[in-house]
Structures are given as C-alpha cells and as structure tokens.
Scaffold this motif. Structure first.
Motif: not given
Lengths: 289, 158
Positions: A1-10, A31-37, A41-44
């Motif tokens: 997976m291309h490296p990205f930061a994880y942000l969790a705003p409240t 849910g991440g079930t589309d996003l992480l796929v 696949a480096n769609v984005w």
C-alpha cells in the motif's frame, strides 16, 4: 500500500479542515471495505486517510418525530439489528443485509456505499425510494442534497473538495407506506448485482389505490436510475396486475445497461422488468401490513 | 503534503486478552500488524479485498476482514484471533469438531472459518443450518467444499 498518514478527527469541523487541506490527496475512511481495496490498488495517490468513526454525529442512529438520521459511518449490522429500523424501513434493511457478507457488514455502511457511488450499490436505491436526504458539511458550510442527485457517475458524486457526508436523513414513513429492494445475482450471497430494483408505494386509506410511488434501478446505468415515468404511471391507479405490469415495462425502458462479464443488455433489461414487478408487489404487501 | 514525513503511530490494543503497545506504520493493515508486528501468523492472507474471509478476526465482538482494517483503527479495541481460541486445557469445541469432521484439507481458510463460526456461536449457540451457511458466506474454501465445515459447526453448536 502506498504510504499515507492516518488521521482520526473527533469533530466534523476538524475532518472538513483536514479534507480541505489535503484536497484529493485524502479520503474519509468509514468502513474501509471499498477505500482500502482501492488504496491497495493505487487507484488514488493518497497522502492521508481520515477515519471519521470517532466523530459522534457520523456514528449514531437517531430517531425523532420527523424521521430517522443515520450517521455516515454507521455499519450495516447496526442498521439491520435495529428493531425500529426493521419495522419502519424494510426496504433499507433489504439493502443493508446483502452488502457483502457478515465481515463486510460489520464495517461497511450506507454512507460509504453512497460515497463510493458504484452503479451496483445495494444501499443507494433503497435510500432513493425512501426519499433520503444527505447532509454534507464542507468548507463553505452545510448543504442538503437529495440522494436522487448524489451520484454523478461510477465512483463520482456531487461532493466537492473538503466536503464530508455527515448523515443520511430518512423521513418518517407515512401511513400505508411500504418499500422493498432486491437484486439478481447468480449466487445466493456475496455477489455484485447484475440488475437490482427498489420500489416504494403509499396507498390510500382503504389500501386499494396507489397515491405515491418511487422506483430506482441499480446496475443498469452509470448511476442509480430514478425511474420516474414508471413510478408516476402507478399514481392514482387501483392496485392491479395491469398497473404493475405497465410500470414494470416503463422501468425496463428507463434502464440503460451495458453488456459486461456480469450480464448482457437484454438480460439486464428483462431482469429490471421482472424485479420491478416483484418489488412493487412486495412494497404493496408491506404497505398493507 | 506529499513531501511530509509519515510517522509511525502508537496504538494500545488487547489481542487475545493480552495488552500490547505497538508502533506501526499508519497504512499497515490489521492483518499485517498481527502477522508482521505481533508475530501471530494464524490469521491468513487470502484475496486482500474482502471476498475470501481467510483473514477474519474478531474486533469488539464483530467479525471483520483484517485485510480491510487499518492497524491504527484497533487502538483501544479488543482483538481476538484463532490463536486465542484454544486454552491450556485443550482445543476449542469448534477446533475439535473441525478435526473430527475432517473439515479442512489445505487449511489456509480454516482460521478464518473458525473465527467466523465462533463469532456466530458466541451469540447464537444453536443456529440453523441455513443460518450457519448464511453467516459463513464471507468465507471461501477452495478444497474441502462446505458440507463438512457446516457439519463441524453444527457439531460444535448446542
């Protein structure tokens, strides 16, 4: 997976701020079930994902006298395990219950399904026939958009830079209202719709005349299709096979499918007619209680 | 933004009842976190897109595909994997039933099936066959076929 930061705003504001700052280099994670796929696949080309599940407004189900508000990150399991939703919004539950398997339903929700904007999405057509409205927060404030108008193409929506889907509002069903959704798949579970149809009706007080109707089609066009002419043909009609057949035929005309690995144009148009007949019939049964 | 350095993130999570403080890349999946960082290799990688269920784990009482969860998302959560099923006293009833019913051949799908089935039986100790088949639809087996797996889950049911 291309490296990205994880942000969790409240808060919604924090989320909108970071989404605005990163632009198309960030995506909200529900849910991440589309996003992480797609990320895998480096769609984005992502620099950050913004986990929105720690924002209370996005993570709650709320009933009031006007209707039901479902936070954009609420998972399908919380929808179909909610007795009140099961009683009042049967068509919504039809869709939420068949998105993926149990593992997917623990995470995926209607908000993500809507924002992912797949032509085959099982969650969107039920929302449309239940007159759903999306609340969107962005750098320029809040706006409300009918779910009918949310998707603009495969994986494309009306969301603009920095905008976040906060929740989906479903008006309280009127008396003698019923909705239903189904899809055709060659397997029993875990598949993508070849064609799918949602329908809703509101009947007169004697439950014999159709006073309102809405029909939406999935997997037969680049976006979910609102089959307005088909639905309008039912209005004012006494419940009858002829009226239902006529609307089903018009729904078939409204479908604009392609031929691909899942089905042909002819098969999909035929399916729309059959499924529309079944879903109008089921919505009427449910409206009659 | 693309030039900014992506720092590792610290998470605290309970895995099979044990507390862990982990430092992981923010884009690392829960699957890779379990296998590569924690060293729990019972959870298997299959399709990496949510179809096969080989990587199924339980997070806060819900089964999920760990390939479609980011490690940072389980901060503060309770994760249970196949390694947490047996006790020093012996195998979990589902594991025993899988052995007795020969519900596996190559075995790569088995941890996922076990964790999924446990998720069902924990809440519904006596599910119908239809219910078991529906619940396990998110787990694929490419060698045994499903009948023996279903039989094993029925055997472990009450």
């Amino acid at each position: 997976m291309h490296p990205f930061a994880y942000l969790a705003p409240t808060t919604v504001k924090e989320a909108v701020d970071v989404l605005t700052e990163y632009g198309d280099k960030a995506r909200p994670l529900a849910g991440g079930t589309d996003l992480l796929v797609k990320a895998r696949a480096n769609v984005w080309d992502l620099d950050a994902v913004v986990d929105v599940k720690n924002i209370p407004e996005l993570n709650t189900i709320n009933f009031n006298s006007d209707g039901l508000t479902i936070g954009a990150s609420v998972a399908c399991c919380h929808i179909y395990e909610n007795e009140k939703i099961c009683n009042e919004y049967e068509g919504i539950v039809d869709g939420a219950s068949i998105i993926g398997g149990i593992q997917i339903q623990s995470r995926a929700g209607l908000g993500g399904n809507l924002c992912n904007a797949a032509p085959s999405a099982d969650g969107i057509c039920p929302l449309i026939v239940n007159h759903a409205v999306a609340t969107i927060e962005g750098p320029n404030g809040t706006r409300e958009v009918s779910v009918d108008d949310f998707c603009t193409g495969p994986s494309r929506t009306i969301l603009e830079n920095g905008e976040l889907l906060v929740n989906i509002f479903l008006p309280k069903p009127k008396e003698n209202f019923g909705s239903a959704y189904t899809r055709f798949i060659p397997r029993n579970e875990m598949d993508i719709a070849v064609a799918a149809v949602a329908a809703s009706v509101r009947l007169s007080s004697d439950k014999n005349t159709i006073e309102e109707a809405k029909i939406a089609l999935a997997s037969v066009g680049p976006t979910p299709i609102v089959a307005k002419e088909a639905a309008d043909s039912l209005i004012g009609k006494t419940v009858s096979d002829e009226a239902i057949d006529k609307a089903s035929s018009l729904a078939k005309d409204a479908a604009t499918p392609i031929t691909d690995m899942r089905g042909t144009v002819e098969q999909r148009k035929h399916l729309v007619e059959v499924l529309t007949r079944r879903m109008i019939t089921k919505a009427i049964e449910r409206a009659r209680g | 933004m693309s030039s900014s350095k992506i720092n590792k993130v610290q998470i605290s999570t309970k895995i099979n009842g044990q507390e862990y403080d982990l430092l992981i890349p923010p884009y690392m999946s829960l699957l890779d976190t379990l296998r590569e960082i924690v060293g729990l290799t019972g959870t298997k990688e299959g399709c990496l897109d949510g179809n096969c269920g080989a990587c199924t784990v339980n997070v806060d009482g819900r089964i999920v595909d760990s390939c479609l969860v980011l490690g940072p998302e389980v901060n503060g959560k309770d994760v249970n994997t196949v390694e947490g099923m047996a006790t020093p006293e012996g195998l979990h009833p589902l594991q025993k039933a899988f052995l007795e019913e020969a519900a596996l051949q190559c075995g790569i799908c088995t941890p996922g099936f076990l964790v999924s089935a446990k998720g069902l039986l924990d809440n519904e100790p006596s599910p119908s066959e239809d219910r078991i088949r529906h619940w396990l639809a998110g787990n694929l087996c490419r060698c045994t076929g499903y009948d023996k797996i279903i039989k094993a889950v029925q055997k472990a049911s009450k």
